[in-house]
Each structure stands twice: as structure tokens, then as C-alpha cells.
Design a protein around this motif. Structure first.
Motif, PDB file in Angstrom:
ATOM      1  N   LYS A 230      58.841  50.376  53.468  1.00 27.91           N
ATOM      2  CA  LYS A 230      57.385  50.385  53.625  1.00 27.91           C
ATOM      3  C   LYS A 230      56.712  49.163  53.000  1.00 27.91           C
ATOM      4  O   LYS A 230      55.483  49.065  52.995  1.00 27.91           O
ATOM      5  N   ALA A 231      57.533  48.249  52.464  1.00 30.53           N
ATOM      6  CA  ALA A 231      56.982  47.056  51.780  1.00 30.53           C
ATOM      7  C   ALA A 231      56.031  47.470  50.663  1.00 30.53           C
ATOM      8  O   ALA A 231      54.961  46.888  50.477  1.00 30.53           O
ATOM      9  N   HIS A 232      56.419  48.470  49.895  1.00 31.48           N
ATOM     10  CA  HIS A 232      55.605  48.986  48.800  1.00 31.48           C
ATOM     11  C   HIS A 232      56.056  48.455  47.445  1.00 31.48           C
ATOM     12  O   HIS A 232      55.734  49.047  46.411  1.00 31.48           O
ATOM     13  N   ARG A 233      56.777  47.344  47.440  1.00 30.80           N
ATOM     14  CA  ARG A 233      57.126  46.726  46.159  1.00 30.80           C
ATOM     15  C   ARG A 233      55.951  45.890  45.686  1.00 30.80           C
ATOM     16  O   ARG A 233      56.021  44.663  45.580  1.00 30.80           O
ATOM     17  N   ARG A 234      54.867  46.551  45.434  1.00 27.81           N
ATOM     18  CA  ARG A 234      53.640  45.928  44.951  1.00 27.81           C
ATOM     19  C   ARG A 234      52.767  47.025  44.372  1.00 27.81           C
ATOM     20  O   ARG A 234      53.038  48.210  44.572  1.00 27.81           O
ATOM     21  N   ILE A 235      51.737  46.626  43.662  1.00 20.83           N
ATOM     22  CA  ILE A 235      50.836  47.624  43.106  1.00 20.83           C
ATOM     23  C   ILE A 235      49.607  47.751  43.986  1.00 20.83           C
ATOM     24  O   ILE A 235      49.276  46.843  44.745  1.00 20.83           O
ATOM     25  N   ASN A 236      48.963  48.885  43.884  1.00 19.64           N
ATOM     26  CA  ASN A 236      47.771  49.148  44.684  1.00 19.64           C
ATOM     27  C   ASN A 236      46.561  48.534  43.990  1.00 19.64           C
ATOM     28  O   ASN A 236      46.162  48.966  42.908  1.00 19.64           O
ATOM     29  N   ALA A 237      45.968  47.510  44.625  1.00 23.15           N
ATOM     30  CA  ALA A 237      44.825  46.821  44.017  1.00 23.15           C
ATOM     31  C   ALA A 237      43.623  47.737  43.856  1.00 23.15           C
ATOM     32  O   ALA A 237      42.723  47.453  43.061  1.00 23.15           O
ATOM     33  N   GLY A 238      43.598  48.851  44.611  1.00 27.99           N
ATOM     34  CA  GLY A 238      42.474  49.771  44.508  1.00 27.99           C
ATOM     35  C   GLY A 238      42.607  50.759  43.366  1.00 27.99           C
ATOM     36  O   GLY A 238      41.673  51.528  43.108  1.00 27.99           O
ATOM     37  N   ASN A 239      43.733  50.734  42.664  1.00 28.74           N
ATOM     38  CA  ASN A 239      43.944  51.648  41.547  1.00 28.74           C
ATOM     39  C   ASN A 239      43.261  51.086  40.300  1.00 28.74           C
ATOM     40  O   ASN A 239      43.696  50.084  39.726  1.00 28.74           O
ATOM     41  N   ARG A 240      42.189  51.720  39.880  1.00 26.27           N
ATOM     42  CA  ARG A 240      41.401  51.243  38.732  1.00 26.27           C
ATOM     43  C   ARG A 240      42.184  51.298  37.419  1.00 26.27           C
ATOM     44  O   ARG A 240      41.780  50.709  36.426  1.00 26.27           O
ATOM     45  N   GLU A 241      43.311  52.000  37.411  1.00 23.52           N
ATOM     46  CA  GLU A 241      44.128  52.082  36.193  1.00 23.52           C
ATOM     47  C   GLU A 241      44.610  50.706  35.748  1.00 23.52           C
ATOM     48  O   GLU A 241      44.817  50.464  34.558  1.00 23.52           O
ATOM     49  N   TYR A 242      44.763  49.798  36.726  1.00 14.78           N
ATOM     50  CA  TYR A 242      45.322  48.490  36.413  1.00 14.78           C
ATOM     51  C   TYR A 242      44.256  47.457  36.053  1.00 14.78           C
ATOM     52  O   TYR A 242      44.597  46.345  35.643  1.00 14.78           O
ATOM     53  N   ASP A 243      42.990  47.754  36.217  1.00 13.62           N
ATOM     54  CA  ASP A 243      41.933  46.763  35.998  1.00 13.62           C
ATOM     55  C   ASP A 243      41.964  46.178  34.591  1.00 13.62           C
ATOM     56  O   ASP A 243      41.708  44.983  34.397  1.00 13.62           O
ATOM     57  N   ARG A 244      42.268  47.008  33.610  1.00 13.69           N
ATOM     58  CA  ARG A 244      42.209  46.559  32.226  1.00 13.69           C
ATOM     59  C   ARG A 244      43.284  45.535  31.878  1.00 13.69           C
ATOM     60  O   ARG A 244      43.227  44.889  30.817  1.00 13.69           O
ATOM     61  N   PHE A 245      44.256  45.342  32.773  1.00 13.60           N
ATOM     62  CA  PHE A 245      45.350  44.412  32.490  1.00 13.60           C
ATOM     63  C   PHE A 245      45.114  43.027  33.085  1.00 13.60           C
ATOM     64  O   PHE A 245      45.973  42.155  32.950  1.00 13.60           O
ATOM     65  N   TYR A 246      43.965  42.819  33.749  1.00  7.37           N
ATOM     66  CA  TYR A 246      43.686  41.527  34.375  1.00  7.37           C
ATOM     67  C   TYR A 246      42.448  40.893  33.737  1.00  7.37           C
ATOM     68  O   TYR A 246      41.385  41.519  33.681  1.00  7.37           O
ATOM     69  N   VAL A 247      42.585  39.670  33.294  1.00 10.65           N
ATOM     70  CA  VAL A 247      41.524  38.981  32.568  1.00 10.65           C
ATOM     71  C   VAL A 247      40.255  38.865  33.417  1.00 10.65           C
ATOM     72  O   VAL A 247      39.143  38.895  32.883  1.00 10.65           O
TER      73      VAL A 247
END
Length: 440
Positions: A230-247
Motif C-alpha cells: 500500500k506504499a504506507h512506509r510513511r507517516i500520515n501528515a494529517g495526524n496532529r500527534e506528530y506536529d510537536r516534532f517538527y520545528v
């Protein structure tokens, strides 16, 4: 400022009031913004009540029901404990109405049924300035944390996909996952709280959860096949859980990375004071075909491959008279063979990347290519690495010399349409139609 609400508007003091859009918890709540969760208690602005740092909604409910005070855009406040402490001090000095907008409910009804609520928001210059200062301080803390992670040489972690161990600097692991497993969470310099980020991703994999669609599977093999197919070797950009890890999420007050990136540049056109004299293009970083060496200039990467590995792409292009797309296919072919731990010269397979590179040098296969039919295939039009900047530097040998390949010239003879009526009568289509009519 007094806002008059509709006569039939329900009182905000009802017990089932919703102060803001609901969402399922994704990560421990911090002080209203991204970053690490704070340990400071949250103080009520108007009394001695206080709650724990994770009980923000409890405090907001208390402030609303007991003091009729609403704080606007709480999620956009970078440091909620300090914000509350500041206004607690100010409210001791001056009346609430000096700072807050007044909202009156049931304004046209009987006086005894009217209620007043207070709105504290960034329309007030003092509040806006406070929010900006807190945001600036949070950004400084994030950049300081990011610099510590950049300089940290004690980093030690296993790859999530192959369990290979990496030490020294986080970039070695992130580059490995992008190169060997086609899994990228972004450039190392764009990430903060890297260990926590990787812990969150590892936890999902340990729970047999897809990193992109977050579906749960019965075993690791099924999960692995799903993410590959499914080419799912990536993270979901819409998941707000990851926002805190990006400057990028800390750069502007009240804006997420999506809002920052989607800003319309046309708003800047009318700015007559723009000075582009110091503008610098973002450098394109190309990676060596044989090692992790990177360079922002193509001359350096070509020189590196020639001096360190004995590989001369310019010479191959000239000797074999390679056209542009043949060069593209050749580069993609070599990258794929090395990625699969196979010698591109003799097709012998090895156990790992290091072994095949050692063999290529020892056997003198650096400049040895197989038959053209092995690599001049349509499948190699597609990049082995989607962000391979080396492909952007390739040039057509004819384009450089200014000549043309006469052997491939195909004469094009223009059709004579001076007598269009005759042409229509003698056309192949006309003849076919006649034959068909005669047969029927």
C-alpha cells in the motif's frame, strides 16, 4: 466592548457546554502549545483554585462556570501556565472590565435574567503582545533543544525495520531508513525531540499498527506486507500527534505547518520594499552512488566519485555516447543494484551493501557495465530514490557539444495538400469504404 447575544441564546453556564472542538487525546497535553509537556500547575486567574498541567479543560470549565470568563484560542497559547500567571497578577491590579470584552446574554429580557460574561482575547494589544512573547520564547527553547540534538554524539538506536544499530548522530539512522527502507520522516534538521518521535513510531509498530493508516494487523509479516503493497512506509501528515516534532510548527503564532506552507505568495506582490539582493536558493544536495557522501555542488560529487571510487560518469557518457534518458536509466540501475547488494558489473549477490561495495572495488568492476540491454530498460526511467538530486544534474552530450546525431535523424516529408479534392478521392480511407460497399 459589549456584544449582545440573541434573546433565546442558552446560558453559557449550562453544565454541558463545549468550549472548543472535541478531539481524542493523541499525546499528553502541554501548556497549550507543542513541545514537551510542562510540569507547572495551572492557576485560576481569579481565585486560589489550581489543577495539574494535564487538566487544562478542568480549569477552563471552572473559570467559565465560577467566574464567567472565557479565554479565546487557548490551543494557540504557547505557554499556558505563564499566560495564566501573568493575567492573575494583572487582574489583582485592575478590574476585569479594563481588559476583557463583555458579553451580555438575554440582553432584551428582564434584568434579573441577564448575565454577563468576559472574553479575554488577543484583540487586546497587551494580550496579543503576551502571546507573541510566549511564542518567541517557546521557539527559542525549541531551537536550543534542536541544536543539542544536532550536537549529541551519544545517540544510540536500532533501526525499526532491520534492527541495525546506529550510534553517534541521529542523522545516520534517519538517512539509513530513507535510503534503505524508503521511509522518511523528513530532514534531520527539521526535527526536534527526535527520540520521542522515534519512540512513538516504534510503539505503533510494536502494537502491529500501520504507521500511515494506523490499522492494526494480526502479525508482523502481515503488517510488513501491507505497508509495502500500500506504499504506507510513511507517516500520515494529517495526524496532529506528530506536529510537536517538527520545528515548522513553532515558527508562527497560531499556525500549523499546513497553514504556513499554504500561504499565498500573491499577498507579497504589492510589497514595494522587497529586497531580493540577499536571496539565496536552497542548495540541492546530491548523494554519491557508492557511499553516504553528500555535496551541495555537483562538481564536488562527481570529483568525489572519481577520486574516492574510480567512477567517472562523464567518461561513460562520452565513451558510450549516452543520451540523457540513458544516463537516467544507468544511474537508477546502479543505485538499485547496490541497494539490493548486487554487483552491477557481474550480477553477483552479496549479504550486505558493504560487501558488494568491497567486491566492486576489489574485482575492478567500478567502471564495468553489463550489456546495454540489462540496464537500458523502461523500468529504470523511475528513480530508485525519489529525491535523487544526481538525476537533476545529468545533461545530454549532444546538448553540450551543440551537435546532432545524424544517424537517428528521421526525414519528415510534408504531405502535399495543394489538390485537396484529389487527395480525398484517392485516400486509403476512401478506397476502404469503396471496397466495403462493393463487398456488401
Amino acid at each position: 466592548c459589549v456584544f449582545l447575544c440573541n434573546d433565546n441564546k442558552r446560558s453559557l453556564r449550562e453544565q454541558d457546554s463545549i468550549l472548543e472542538p472535541l478531539c481524542f487525546p493523541e499525546s499528553p497535553a502541554g501548556g497549550g502549545g507543542g513541545g514537551a509537556a510542562g510540569a507547572e500547575p495551572l492557576l485560576c486567574l481569579l481565585c486560589a483554585e489550581s489543577v495539574g498541567p494535564r487538566d487544562r479543560d478542568v480549569l477552563l470549565r471552572h473559570v467559565l462556570l465560577q467566574h464567567r470568563l472565557v479565554i479565546a484560542d487557548v490551543k494557540l497559547i504557547a505557554d499556558l501556565p505563564k499566560y495564566l500567571l501573568y493575567w492573575k497578577g494583572r487582574f489583582l491590579e485592575q478590574p476585569l472590565t479594563d481588559f476583557c470584552s463583555v458579553i451580555k446574554t438575554n440582553s432584551t429580557g428582564p434584568v434579573e435574567k441577564q448575565e454577563e460574561y468576559f472574553l479575554l482575547c488577543d484583540i487586546l494589544p497587551e494580550d496579543r503582545l503576551l502571546r507573541e512573547k510566549l511564542q518567541q520564547k517557546r521557539l527559542e527553547e525549541i531551537l536550543e533543544q534542536q541544536q543539542k540534538e544536532r550536537d549529541d554524539s551519544s545517540f544510540q538506536r536500532l533501526c525499526m525495520f532491520c534492527s541495525e544499530e546506529f550510534t553517534g548522530n541521529r542523522s545516520s539512522l534517519l538517512n539509513h531508513m530513507a535510503r534503505e527502507h524508503s521511509f522518511s520522516i523528513g530532514l534531520p534538521d527539521n526535527i526536534v525531540y527526535c527520540n520521542e518521535f522515534l519512540d512513538a513510531l516504534q510503539s505503533k509498530l510494536d502494537n502491529l499498527q500501520c504507521l500511515y493508516c494506523e490499522k492494526t494487523f494480526r502479525d508482523k509479516t502481515t503488517l510488513k506486507d501491507h505497508m509495502r503493497k500500500k506504499a504506507h512506509r510513511r507517516i500520515n501528515a494529517g495526524n496532529r500527534e506528530y506536529d510537536r516534532f517538527y520545528v515548522i510548527n513553532y515558527l508562527e503564532l497560531g499556525k500549523t505547518w499546513e497553514e504556513v506552507q499554504s500561504e499565498d505568495d500573491r499577498d507579497l506582490v504589492d510589497d514595494e520594499d522587497d529586497d531580493w539582493s540577499d536571496w539565496r536558493a536552497h542548495p540541492v544536495c546530491a548523494v554519491c552512488l557508492f557511499c553516504d557522501q553528500q555535496s551541495e555542488t555537483m562538481d564536488k560529487i562527481y570529483t568525489h566519485m572519481q577520486e574516492a571510487h574510480g567512477f567517472d560518469l562523464h567518461r561513460l557518457r562520452t565513451d558510450l555516447n549516452l543520451k540523457f534518458y540513458q544516463q537516467v536509466k544507468l544511474v537508477n540501475f546502479i543505485r538499485r543494484e547496490i541497494h539490493q547488494s548486487r554487483c552491477y558489473g557481474c550480477q553477483e549477490r552479496f549479504g550486505c551493501r558493504a560487501e558488494v561495495l568491497e567486491h566492486i572495488v576489489a574485482a575492478g568492476h567500478v567502471m564495468k557495465l553489463p550489456e546495454t540491454s540489462a540496464w537500458d530498460q523502461p523500468q529504470y526511467y523511475f528513480p530508485t530514490y525519489e529525491n535523487d538530486a544526481l538525476l537533476c544534474t545529468l545533461t545530454d552530450s549532444d546538448g553540450e557539444s551543440g551537435g546532432t546525431d545524424r544517424s537517428e535523424d528521421v526525414p519528415v516529408i510534408a504531405e502535399d495538400i495543394s489538390n485537396l479534392h484529389t487527395l480525398k478521392q484517392t485516400s486509403v480511407l476512401k478506397q476502404l469504404l469503396r471496397n466495403r460497399s462493393s463487398c456488401s
